[in-house]
Design a protein around this motif. Structure first.
Motif: not given
Length: 602
Positions: A376-395
């Protein structure tokens, strides 16, 4: 279980090559016509010998059976029979040559077509398959197993068809000439079938084990050569060689067993043929003495027997090859049976150049091993945005990126670019919207220019050089022995890590995609190399939607937004400044750990 599996394996082998044989029907038809002519000439070839022997024995005063109507020998008759025999032999040799060449050409072309088909299939299999598969074994199937399958399909299979046809035609002719002696030939064929049935199953089983062992050897060799620096640095040569030697000996034992069984079948067939020949010789000699047949007819019958027994010998000789090729065909069929999980829908349309807005709506998707991850993951990333994904391995960071590229599809929910479901557009156009830069940049064993041009295949040389300049790669490229025409070693290992990354960045710049994915792109680089690469990446990412997977703290501060993933869930979402205001946030704790680690190292 074995008995039911092996005929199925042979049918599998024939099934996967049949479509490719049909494409070369002209060559196959020509080869079969030549084969049929060869069979006809084989039937006629003993007759000149019969006429000569009967006419000579008549001239010497021998009594021939009533109704033989054999003329006495004359120089003209003998010369005519000799000339006819030469013509028949030459014609048979020519037909044999033509059929052999035709079948060899068909075999080579079928193998080429099948290898292309399998390679194309392997390329479109999902990342889930490639994560579990071992590349050495896959290469072994592509190269070695298809070569062996060629033997059973064409090189051995089609000539064997001619041999079997020859046997049945000659059996009918011998039944007409002398039904009693012909029964000996039929008995020899039955004895061969009973002998070969059990042997072929055992040979196939041993061959199957051999091919699996050889696949494991290929895996060991490929993994060792890919990691040769680690092997040498840790002194693992003896350990790796021991594992290779053990697998090699296992494959050798099974290979020897297969060949021993095949050799035993061939020798048993020789004995069957020898017994049949002795029975016909003794029985035929008695029938000549008894006046039931002429000496020429006996000689002709013996010649027919020799020709008819050749298919049995060839069947025995080819049984081992067919069994080994059948085992290879089984391995190819297994590869082709791997389902293609991601493909263009019948209504897929090209995706126009996007702005780069990404939407994940109620996405359910498994991880690389097929286990549930996103629910049930929901996510919105606007155009031109710089997004950094962090989290433990396997996340779920890499899985999230894979969903954008359709390396995997969600089991439910949707992933959209500018409001368009990625499953509604063609894979080619979708992936054309994305540039990706990995930690271990993949370069190919071709020129620097072509490595960059892979970003956009229709790019001109000037476009390639401009991209290299933007990526700060032009200076070191022109310093290479042949500049842009320098051929790189495997995976670009003749270059430094930073140089490989800059060529990869140039490739991404040339692609000019609205979405850029950076997956640990600067990890492992020294500080000076990282600063140059980061400057190049700054140019690459400007004005684009950027998704960065990283464990480097400096990359976080340049991001517009940080997403912290755990167990397939977004547990923190906000700008770096917002998240750092909370001392107990995961981002704050992580950055504190990073700073502590840096202080300890310094």
């Amino acid at each position: 279980m074995t008995r039911s599996r092996e005929p199925s394996a042979l049918r599998q082998s024939l099934h996967i090559v049949r479509p490719h044989i049909g494409r070369h029907w002209k060559l196959v038809t020509g080869g079969l016509i030549a084969l049929l002519l060869e069979v006809a000439l084989c039937v006629l070839e003993p007759w000149p010998v019969k006429f000569v022997i009967d006419s000579v024995t008549a001239s010497l005063g021998a009594t021939l059976p009533p109704g033989s109507n054999t003329p006495q020998a004359t120089i003209g008759l003998l010369l005519a029979c000799g000339a006819l025999l030469v013509a028949l032999t030459a014609g048979r040799a020519a037909c044999s040559y033509l059929s052999t060449v035709a079948f060899a050409l068909v075999g080579s072309r079928v193998a080429t077509d099948l290898r292309t088909r399998v390679f194309t299939h392997v390329q479109v299999l999902s990342l889930r398959y490639h994560a579990a598969a071992r590349s050495g074994d896959t290469v072994q199937r592509l190269v070695g197993d298809i070569g062996r399958l060629q033997e059973v399909a064409v090189t051995a299979g089609l000539p064997l068809f001619g041999n079997v046809l020859t046997f049945f035609v000659l059996a009918i002719v011998m039944l007409v000439l002398d039904p009693l002696l012909a029964l000996v030939v039929v008995g020899a064929a039955v004895a061969y079938l009973l002998s070969s049935r059990r042997s072929s199953r055992a040979i196939t089983s041993a061959s199957r084990t051999t091919r699996k062992g050889e696949g494991s050897l290929a895996n060991t060799a490929a993994e060792t050569l890919d990691a040769i620096r680690v092997v040498q640095a840790y002194g693992l040569e003896h350990t790796v060689s021991g594992a290779f030697r053990s697998g090699n000996e296992t494959a050798l034992r099974e290979g020897i067993k297969s060949r021993r069984l095949a050799a035993g079948l061939e020798r048993r067939t020789d004995i069957i043929v020898g017994v049949a020949t002795a029975l016909v010789l003794a029985g035929g000699g008695w029938r000549v003495i008894d006046g039931q047949m002429t000496l020429g007819e006996l000689v002709m019958f013996m010649m027919y027997l020799k020709i008819a027994m050749k298919p049995l010998r060839d069947l025995a000789k080819y049984t081992g090859r067919i069994a080994r090729a059948t085992a290879s065909g089984e391995r190819i069929a297994e590869l082709l049976d791997e389902p293609i999980e991601v493909f263009d829908s019948p209504t897929a349309r090209p995706l126009d150049r996007s702005m780069g807005r990404l939407t994940f709506h109620d996405v359910h998707a498994p991880d690389g091993y097929g286990r549930p991850l996103f629910a049930g993951l929901s996510l919105e990333i606007p155009a031109g945005q710089n997004v950094c994904l962090l989290g433990p391995s396997g996340s779920g960071k890499s899985t999230l990126v894979g969903l954008i590229l359709r390396m995997v599809d969600p089991s439910s929910g949707s992933v959209r670019i500018d409001g368009t479901d990625v499953r509604d557009v063609t894979l080619r156009s979708l992936r054309g919207q994305v540039s990706i830069l990995l930690q271990d940049s993949v370069l190919f064993a071709t020129t620097v220019r072509e490595n960059i041009r892979y970003g956009r295949l229709d790019a001109t040389d000037a476009d390639v050089e401009d991209a290299a300049r933007i990526a700060n790669a032009e200076e070191f490229i022109t310093a290479l022995p042949s500049g842009f025409e320098t051929i790189l070693g495997g995976r670009g290992n003749t270059l430094s890590g930073g140089q490989r990354q800059r060529i990869a960045i140039a490739r991404a710049v040339l692609r000019d995609a609205p979405i850029v994915i950076l997956d640990e792109a600067t990890t492992g680089l020294d500080p000076s190399g990282r600063s140059v690469v980061e400057a190049s990446m700054e140019t690459l990412t400007r004005g684009r939607t950027v998704i960065t997977i990283t464990h480097a703290s400096h990359a976080v501060h340049r991001a517009d937004r940080v997403l912290w993933l755990e167990d397939g869930r977004i547990v923190e979402d906000g700008s770096p400044a917002e998240l750092l205001k909370s001392p107990g946030s995961r981002l704050s704790n992580w950055l504190a750990e990073q700073e502590t680690t840096v202080r300890i190292r310094s």
